[in-house]
Design an enzyme around this catalytic site. Structure first.
Site, mmCIF file in Angstrom:
data_model
loop_
_atom_site.group_PDB
_atom_site.id
_atom_site.type_symbol
_atom_site.label_atom_id
_atom_site.label_comp_id
_atom_site.label_asym_id
_atom_site.label_seq_id
_atom_site.Cartn_x
_atom_site.Cartn_y
_atom_site.Cartn_z
ATOM 1 N N ASP A 155 0.888 -1.260 -0.108
ATOM 2 C CA ASP A 155 -0.053 -0.014 0.053
ATOM 3 C C ASP A 155 0.897 1.425 0.229
ATOM 4 O OD1 ASP A 155 -2.659 -1.279 0.146
ATOM 5 O OD2 ASP A 155 -1.913 -1.899 2.000
ATOM 6 N N THR A 229 2.198 -10.407 -9.887
ATOM 7 C CA THR A 229 1.060 -10.047 -8.803
ATOM 8 C C THR A 229 -0.153 -9.541 -9.628
ATOM 9 O OG1 THR A 229 1.620 -8.005 -7.971
ATOM 10 C CG2 THR A 229 2.714 -9.923 -7.175
ATOM 11 N N ARG A 230 -1.353 -9.603 -8.657
ATOM 12 C CA ARG A 230 -2.716 -9.155 -9.113
ATOM 13 C C ARG A 230 -2.436 -7.364 -9.529
ATOM 14 N NH1 ARG A 230 -7.928 -7.713 -8.042
ATOM 15 N NH2 ARG A 230 -7.545 -7.333 -5.714
ATOM 16 N N GLU A 232 0.248 -5.541 -9.753
ATOM 17 C CA GLU A 232 1.254 -5.729 -11.238
ATOM 18 C C GLU A 232 0.539 -5.745 -12.318
ATOM 19 O OE1 GLU A 232 4.083 -8.603 -11.046
ATOM 20 O OE2 GLU A 232 5.337 -7.511 -12.398
HETATM 21 C C1 SAM Z 1 -1.844 -3.138 -2.591
HETATM 22 S S1 SAM Z 1 -2.033 -4.604 -1.921
HETATM 23 C C2 SAM Z 1 -0.483 -5.721 -3.039
HETATM 24 C C3 SAM Z 1 -1.330 -7.221 -2.872
HETATM 25 C C4 SAM Z 1 -0.306 -8.329 -3.728
HETATM 26 N N1 SAM Z 1 0.949 -8.085 -3.104
HETATM 27 C C5 SAM Z 1 -0.323 -7.723 -5.119
HETATM 28 O O1 SAM Z 1 0.712 -7.278 -5.534
HETATM 29 O O2 SAM Z 1 -1.274 -7.942 -5.658
HETATM 30 C C6 SAM Z 1 -1.030 -4.529 -0.426
HETATM 31 C C7 SAM Z 1 -1.480 -5.651 0.623
HETATM 32 O O3 SAM Z 1 -0.585 -5.562 1.653
HETATM 33 C C8 SAM Z 1 -1.219 -5.780 2.788
HETATM 34 N N2 SAM Z 1 -0.582 -5.181 3.875
HETATM 35 C C9 SAM Z 1 -0.397 -3.955 4.307
HETATM 36 N N3 SAM Z 1 0.197 -3.876 5.467
HETATM 37 C C10 SAM Z 1 0.521 -5.236 6.060
HETATM 38 C C11 SAM Z 1 1.006 -5.693 6.941
HETATM 39 N N4 SAM Z 1 1.711 -4.765 7.686
HETATM 40 N N5 SAM Z 1 1.321 -7.033 6.995
HETATM 41 C C12 SAM Z 1 0.727 -7.774 6.041
HETATM 42 N N6 SAM Z 1 0.109 -7.275 5.100
HETATM 43 C C13 SAM Z 1 0.067 -5.940 4.988
HETATM 44 C C14 SAM Z 1 -2.620 -5.095 2.538
HETATM 45 O O4 SAM Z 1 -3.769 -5.691 3.396
HETATM 46 C C15 SAM Z 1 -2.960 -5.448 0.981
HETATM 47 O O5 SAM Z 1 -3.586 -6.677 0.483
#
Ligand code: SAM
Length: 253
Positions: A155, A229-230, A232
């Protein structure tokens, strides 16, 4: 040549970060701030709820036990993915590397259910899940236990007042440096150039990592064993450039 959101070339944006060394973070410990958005979507289908109930307990990481004893006794290599989203990358890596123990963390429960839906019986033998904030499990991971850490499309928290919520922070890098074995790899990818610069600047000033990049293709193209990844795929579909950063944990002296 890819353009970043700030209008400059990708190369200018990435390289400018290396030459900036921000002051060490003196703010209150941001590890306790929430770094993720939603915990769940509006409705979780009954089938997904069933999957969580049936399959999640067997693959949940037990923080009371050592990491090693939760995988097959022959497992010697452990990787950690932080924020696996729908689990596409984690499941593909688990299939491709049956001898590696993969730990995945994701607080978005719909994503956890999606991961479980993708995997057939037995395919999660080398996967353990923490369906919550990854930072909670760091104390349970022994020093030098991990060969790889993946932080893929985290994020971005674009507003300046939210930067402290980004997962990449000085203290988290201290944890990464402790958990990674000598020569172990931290992989980071993002389509948000502000976050790319932030990460480069923070990792470079940390001191325990070296950036594995010799030429622009090393950050403009993913490594050979990459699984898209999704997030990406969504970025690439929009025509946004993605940056792939790989850092090696320096040997302990
Ligand atoms: C923008 S999404 C990307 C998901 C995936 N990596 C992708 O590229 O499709 C970021 C993900 O990181 C997770 N996230 C954020 N902070 C986190 C943390 N402290 N521990 C584990 N996951 C976390 C969020 O819930 C979210 O699903």
């Amino acid at each position: 040549m890819g353009k970043n959101q700030l209008g400059g070339s990708l190369e200018e944006g990435v390289l400018s970060a290396v030459h900036k060394t921000p002051d060490a973070d003196k703010s209150p410990d941001s590890r306790f701030l929430r770094s993720f958005g939603r915990r769940h979507g509006k409705t979780l289908r009954a089938q997904r709820k069933g999957l969580l109930k049936e399959k999640l307990p067997a693959v949940t990481l037990d923080l009371e036990r050592t990491v090693q004893e939760q995988f097959a006794p022959t497992t010697r290599t452990f990787w950690l993915e932080i924020g696996f989203g729908g689990g596409e990358h984690l499941v593909a890596q688990a299939r491709a590397h049956r001898d590696v123990g993969l730990i995945g963390c994701e607080p978005y429960i719909d994503g956890v259910a999606k991961l479980l839906a993708q995997a057939d019986e037995g395919e999660l033998d080398n996967v353990r899940i923490h369906a919550d904030d990854a930072r909670q499990i760091f104390p349970a991971i022994p020093k030098a236990a991990l060969e790889r850490i993946f932080v893929l499309f985290p994020d971005p928290w674009p507003k300046v007042r939210h930067h402290k919520r980004r997962i990449i922070q000085d203290r988290v890098l201290d944890d990464f440096a402790r958990m990674l074995a000598d020569g172990g790899e931290l992989r980071f990818a993002s389509d948000h150039m502000g976050y790319v610069r932030w990460t480069l600047a923070h990792v470079m000033r940390h001191g325990d990592f070296e950036w594995i990049a010799q030429r622009p293709t090393d950050w403009r193209a993913p490594p050979a064993d990459w699984v898209r990844t999704r997030y990406e795929q969504k970025a690439l579909k929009r025509g946004d450039a993605c940056v792939y950063l790989r850092f090696r944990r320096k040997p302990r002296t």
